[in-house]
Design an enzyme around this catalytic site. Structure first.
Site, PDB file in Angstrom:
ATOM      1  N   VAL A  12      39.159  35.335  54.036  1.00 39.40           N
ATOM      2  CA  VAL A  12      39.132  36.367  53.004  1.00 39.40           C
ATOM      3  C   VAL A  12      38.741  35.789  51.646  1.00 39.40           C
ATOM      4  O   VAL A  12      37.903  36.346  50.932  1.00 39.40           O
ATOM      5  CB  VAL A  12      40.495  37.086  52.907  1.00 39.40           C
ATOM      6  CG1 VAL A  12      40.482  38.120  51.783  1.00 39.40           C
ATOM      7  CG2 VAL A  12      40.826  37.758  54.230  1.00 39.40           C
ATOM      8  N   ALA A  31      33.097  47.263  36.114  1.00 42.97           N
ATOM      9  CA  ALA A  31      34.303  46.786  35.425  1.00 42.97           C
ATOM     10  C   ALA A  31      34.206  46.947  33.918  1.00 42.97           C
ATOM     11  O   ALA A  31      35.158  46.638  33.203  1.00 42.97           O
ATOM     12  CB  ALA A  31      34.547  45.320  35.763  1.00 42.97           C
ATOM     13  N   GLY A 182      37.451  35.518  67.710  1.00 38.61           N
ATOM     14  CA  GLY A 182      37.967  35.405  66.354  1.00 38.61           C
ATOM     15  C   GLY A 182      38.778  36.601  65.892  1.00 38.61           C
ATOM     16  O   GLY A 182      39.094  36.722  64.711  1.00 38.61           O
ATOM     17  N   GLU A 185      44.525  35.128  66.278  1.00 39.13           N
ATOM     18  CA  GLU A 185      44.829  33.731  65.985  1.00 39.13           C
ATOM     19  C   GLU A 185      45.223  33.006  67.269  1.00 39.13           C
ATOM     20  O   GLU A 185      45.553  33.624  68.282  1.00 39.13           O
ATOM     21  CB  GLU A 185      45.990  33.655  64.988  1.00 39.13           C
ATOM     22  CG  GLU A 185      45.732  34.346  63.658  1.00 39.13           C
ATOM     23  CD  GLU A 185      44.717  33.636  62.796  1.00 39.13           C
ATOM     24  OE1 GLU A 185      44.428  32.457  63.075  1.00 39.13           O
ATOM     25  OE2 GLU A 185      44.211  34.266  61.841  1.00 39.13           O
ATOM     26  N   LYS A 200      52.650  46.361  57.614  1.00 40.08           N
ATOM     27  CA  LYS A 200      51.742  47.339  57.020  1.00 40.08           C
ATOM     28  C   LYS A 200      52.410  48.705  56.915  1.00 40.08           C
ATOM     29  O   LYS A 200      52.214  49.424  55.929  1.00 40.08           O
ATOM     30  CB  LYS A 200      50.458  47.414  57.848  1.00 40.08           C
ATOM     31  CG  LYS A 200      49.636  46.131  57.794  1.00 40.08           C
ATOM     32  CD  LYS A 200      48.476  46.150  58.756  1.00 40.08           C
ATOM     33  CE  LYS A 200      47.667  44.864  58.671  1.00 40.08           C
ATOM     34  NZ  LYS A 200      46.556  44.819  59.664  1.00 40.08           N
ATOM     35  N   GLY A 298      38.352  41.549  58.945  1.00 40.63           N
ATOM     36  CA  GLY A 298      37.029  40.950  58.832  1.00 40.63           C
ATOM     37  C   GLY A 298      36.786  40.440  57.429  1.00 40.63           C
ATOM     38  O   GLY A 298      37.345  40.951  56.448  1.00 40.63           O
TER      39      GLY A 298
END
Length: 397
Positions: A12, A31, A182, A185, A200, A298
């Site tokens: 990430v 921004a 992938g 883990e 979550k 991802g």
């Protein structure tokens, strides 16, 4: 000028660096200021990285640099990530995180700390990866009382179920395939035992209901005992097995949160969610059912959500922060065993006196599958007394 520091250069973190630098002009425009990557914190060396000049190993460099406005935490866990997040907030820096374990366990304290220092703590990527769900839940559905949240929020589990059905392979082989691709883990415990979904769900619930639901308050059952026979019986009645996180508001103001596999009808939008995709269905009293769907994990999808939070923080929109959560309410959680539903039951022998019997071609001798009438778990346990039970899975009605 808004300068950003990234903590952790894994999947990430590296994705965030790529998005910030690759889409710099567009990000700076949105921004309302120039956004620049200044630091990347990691204990490892990356001499061949295009960001080699940005690496530091001492968090104090970031903490004490007044130019750093936004810190992106992608370390994971609740060790260094908690320490660095607290220090960054106290130093007057907004923090953006994808760390569902940290938010689920310490979110209330960190939101309070952000408010005390007039900065924001944002974590859109902690639940649905690239799916926008937390800010819509917090802002766009603010006029609603949330009645229920029900979702597939773990792509690994969903991928395993898809491979079991489409390839006809058992759980263990499907898990190995997820690891090889992938999606899981090497230690997949958090995914297959439901802990990732539980964390979550806690975040979703805390935002929806305004008080901090803790992981230890959520009964959680994983998917390791699901067999090809269970999948076949699900197909026999037009359903699929899905690992769902659910929280249901009760009339007395309590909530009923739980994580467990369900039989889900293919007529339900959640029943058709395949592969690593996630889907979250939210029911509001005014709007009815709203569904959020997309890639829940991802590198770039998650980085997309992280950088969106960076933009919100960079614009100094303190209103973009989540309202501080109230304290945990130990007496406001209803046990899921009290929630009545139909159940799928697989027996090694014998049958049930009431319910719908299912038939599959590959059933073992003497084995049978059933869908029961609506009942609570204690009522079901009484029905199943002295029977040889192989599987029990709740049906999503």
């Amino acid at each position: 000028m808004v300068k950003v520091a990234i903590l952790g250069f894994g999947v990430v973190g590296s994705g965030v660096a790529e998005v910030i630098t690759g889409n710099g002009a567009g990000i700076s425009k949105k921004a309302d200021d120039l956004v620049e990557l200044k630091y990347i914190l990691d204990v490892r060396d990356f001499p061949d990285s295009p960001f080699a000049q940005n690496f530091v190993k001492d968090f104090a460099v970031i903490e004490n640099d007044p130019e750093v406005n936004v810190v992106v935490e992608t370390i994971g866990g609740v060790g260094a990530a908690l320490d660095f997040t607290e220090r960054a907030l106290k130093a007057g820096k907004s923090v953006v995180s994808s760390n569902k374990e940290l938010v689920a366990t310490h979110g209330r304290r960190l939101l309070d700390l952000a408010a005390e220092n007039n900065v924001v703590y944002l974590f859109e990527a902690s639940v649905g990866g690239g799916i926008p769900i937390l800010r819509p839940l917090s802002e766009c559905m603010a006029a609603n009382d949330i009645l229920e949240i029900c979702g597939i929020v773990n792509g690994t589990a969903n991928y395993i179920f898809t491979r079991m059905v489409q390839d006809g392979i058992p759980f263990e082989e499907a898990l190995r395939g997820a690891q090889a691709n992938g999606y899981a883990e090497q230690n997949p415990t958090a995914d297959v035992e439901g802990m990732d979904t539980c964390r979550k769900l806690c975040i979703l619930s805390s935002i929806a209901f305004g008080w901090h639901l803790l992981p230890e308050q959520v009964p959680t059952t994983g998917i390791t005992k699901i067999t090809l026979a269970d999948e076949a019986y699900a197909a026999a009645c037009g359903m699929r097995i899905k690992l769902l996180g659910r929280v249901i508001a009760q009339e007395d103001g309590s909530v009923c949160p739980f994580v467990e596999p369900h039989f889900v009808s293919l007529q339900d939008p959640l029943g058709g969610v395949e592969d690593v995709f996630n889907a979250i269905k939210v029911k509001g009293d005014a709007v009815g059912d709203v569904m959020f769907y997309g890639r829940g994990a991802g590198k770039l999808p998650t980085a997309s959500a992280v950088v969106a939070d960076v933009i919100a923080a960079a614009r100094k929109l303190t209103r973009a922060g989540y309202h501080p959560w109230q304290a945990n309410r130990p007496d406001s959680v209803m046990p899921s065993d009290k929630l009545a539903s139909r159940w799928y039951v697989r027996l090694a022998e014998g049958g049930l006196s009431a319910g719908e019997k299912l038939t599959i071609a590959q059933a073992e001798a003497g084995e049978s599958g059933w869908i029961t009438e609506t009942m609570t778990r204690p009522e079901l346990n009484k029905v199943l007394e002295s029977k040889s039970v192989l599987s029990v899975i709740r049906v999503l009605d």
